[in-house]
Design a protein around this motif. Structure first.
Motif, PDB file in Angstrom:
ATOM      1  N   ASP A   1       0.858  -1.181   0.000  1.00  0.00           N
ATOM      2  CA  ASP A   1       0.000   0.000   0.000  1.00  0.00           C
ATOM      3  C   ASP A   1       0.886   1.220   0.000  1.00  0.00           C
ATOM      4  O   ASP A   1       1.978   1.202   0.555  1.00  0.00           O
ATOM      5  CB  ASP A   1      -0.880   0.029   1.256  1.00  0.00           C
TER       6      ASP A   1
ATOM      7  N   ASP B   1       0.162   3.996   1.484  1.00  0.00           N
ATOM      8  CA  ASP B   1      -0.048   4.842   2.665  1.00  0.00           C
ATOM      9  C   ASP B   1       0.909   4.513   3.819  1.00  0.00           C
ATOM     10  O   ASP B   1       0.733   5.005   4.929  1.00  0.00           O
ATOM     11  CB  ASP B   1      -1.500   4.752   3.140  1.00  0.00           C
TER      12      ASP B   1
ATOM     13  N   GLN C   1       1.169   1.919   5.508  1.00  0.00           N
ATOM     14  CA  GLN C   1       0.645   1.005   6.529  1.00  0.00           C
ATOM     15  C   GLN C   1       1.373  -0.331   6.434  1.00  0.00           C
ATOM     16  O   GLN C   1       1.301  -1.153   7.328  1.00  0.00           O
ATOM     17  CB  GLN C   1      -0.855   0.791   6.321  1.00  0.00           C
TER      18      GLN C   1
ATOM     19  N   ARG D   1      -2.611  -9.103   5.413  1.00  0.00           N
ATOM     20  CA  ARG D   1      -2.590  -7.927   4.548  1.00  0.00           C
ATOM     21  C   ARG D   1      -2.293  -8.395   3.133  1.00  0.00           C
ATOM     22  O   ARG D   1      -1.909  -9.539   2.916  1.00  0.00           O
ATOM     23  CB  ARG D   1      -1.484  -6.965   5.002  1.00  0.00           C
TER      24      ARG D   1
ATOM     25  N   ARG E   1      -2.384   4.941   8.833  1.00  0.00           N
ATOM     26  CA  ARG E   1      -2.055   5.638   7.615  1.00  0.00           C
ATOM     27  C   ARG E   1      -1.248   6.902   7.914  1.00  0.00           C
ATOM     28  O   ARG E   1      -1.564   7.601   8.882  1.00  0.00           O
ATOM     29  CB  ARG E   1      -3.389   6.079   7.052  1.00  0.00           C
TER      30      ARG E   1
HETATM   31 MG    MG Z   1      -4.364   1.758   4.158  1.00  0.00          MG
END
Ligand code: MG
Ligand code: UDP
Length: 314
Positions: free
Chosen positions: A93, A95, A97, A156, A200
């Motif tokens: 991702d 962001d 994370q 994830r 995030r």
């Molecule tokens: Mg995220």
């Protein structure tokens, strides 16, 4: 010299895309004899994400694919994997994370040759609405009961895979994609790393509770046919029950005559059975609609622009 491809789906991520790139530059020094390839996939962003990608693509290690509209993260991951050229491929991702520092450990694990994939799971759901965590827990319990494919709780999409495994994932060309299931379905040895949830860095999550709920229904249809069996089993049960009720009523009528009573109970029964029928029809409808979308064989995504197409047009 080994090459690691990072596939990074982005939708409206103008706040974080540069931060992400900088973080990756920082961890690069931990790797020896490794080159990086970062593939940003612009999933129909409506802000400046694409513009920033074009800027970043001035760097040698950055490529990008821009979709003609929003096709969803699943499609973005598929596009990125398809375009990847690395020996090892990670999905991340943008962001942050998905902590970039884990890449080193993932890489070393795959280099040892014992695993084909290193995946990550969150052990806490800190910073998440309580109701979301509760539903998530119920969902994972249920899906693992009804599906033969293991769906790991808290998994994830962040993982590093060998080329071999990515090729296997790319073989699965279904339109209704649910990657958590697909990664597990293709098999191969997977090592799980656990880490605490990190919030995030900026921007906002694209997942509302409702969207997640629909996504979980999709995943059930994609990885289990049990609901269909439930529909048939309920049908059989109801036939048996009604058979006995009919016999009971015939005997009662013969023995005691036919006083007209029991209207309320009859209405209740009608409503109940009507409800069950609609539910079963709905279940069948779910599978039918997915089948309908699959047989249309529409492409999973459509590309509008890539770093190469842009070079050509210059
Ligand atoms: Mg995220
Ligand atoms: N994303 C995407 N297409 C979408 C929605 C999200 O490519 O339609 C990307 C998003 O830019 C981010 C990743 O998927 O890089 C995860 O999204 P988000 O952080 O919103 O989800 P969360 O981490 O809250 O589950």
């Amino acid at each position: 010299m080994k090459k690691i491809t990072l596939v990074v789906p982005c939708r409206n991520e103008q706040e974080v895309i540069k931060l992400f790139y900088n973080e990756i530059q920082k961890i690069k020094k931990d790797f020896v004899n490794v080159v990086f390839e970062i593939i940003f996939v612009d999933d129909g962003s409506t802000d400046n994400t694409l513009k920033l990608m074009r800027e970043l693509a001035q760097n040698d290690d950055v490529r990008y694919i821009s979709f003609s509209r929003n096709f969803g993260k699943e499609a973005a991951m598929y596009a990125g994997l398809e375009a990847s050229t690395g020996d090892y491929i990670a999905i991340m991702d943008v962001d942050l994370q998905d902590p970039p520092f884990l890449l080193k450990e993932m890489y070393e694990t795959l280099e040892s040759g014992k695993f084909d994939s290193v995946a990550t799971r969150r052990v806490t759901r800190k910073g998440e609405p309580v109701i979301r965590s509760v539903f998530a827990r119920i969902y994972y319990k249920m899906i693992n009961k009804i599906s033969k494919t293991e769906i790991v709780d808290g998994a994830r999409d962040y993982r590093l895979m060998t080329r071999k495994m990515v090729n296997a994932v790319l073989e699965i060309k279904e339109y209704n994609r649910f990657s958590k299931g697909i990664f597990s379905w293709v098999g191969f040895k997977t090592k799980w790393l656990e880490y605490e949830n990190t919030p995030r860095v900026a921007g906002e999550t694209k997942w509302s509770f409702w969207k997640l709920f629909l996504y979980s229904l999709d995943s059930i249809v994609a990885f289990s046919t049990l609901p269909l069996s439930i529909a048939s089993i309920m049908g059989i049960l109801f036939c048996i029950v009604s058979f006995f009720i009919i016999i009971f009523i015939i005997i009662r009528t013969l023995a005691f005559g036919d006083p007209t009573s029991g209207w309320p109970s009859m209405v209740c029964i009608m409503f109940f059975i009507g409800g069950v029928q609609l539910l079963c029809l709905g279940i069948i409808g779910q599978y039918l609609s997915k089948t309908y979308l699959e047989v249309k064989k529409r492409p999973i995504y459509i590309v509008q622009e890539t770093e190469k197409a842009k070079l050509n047009s210059k």
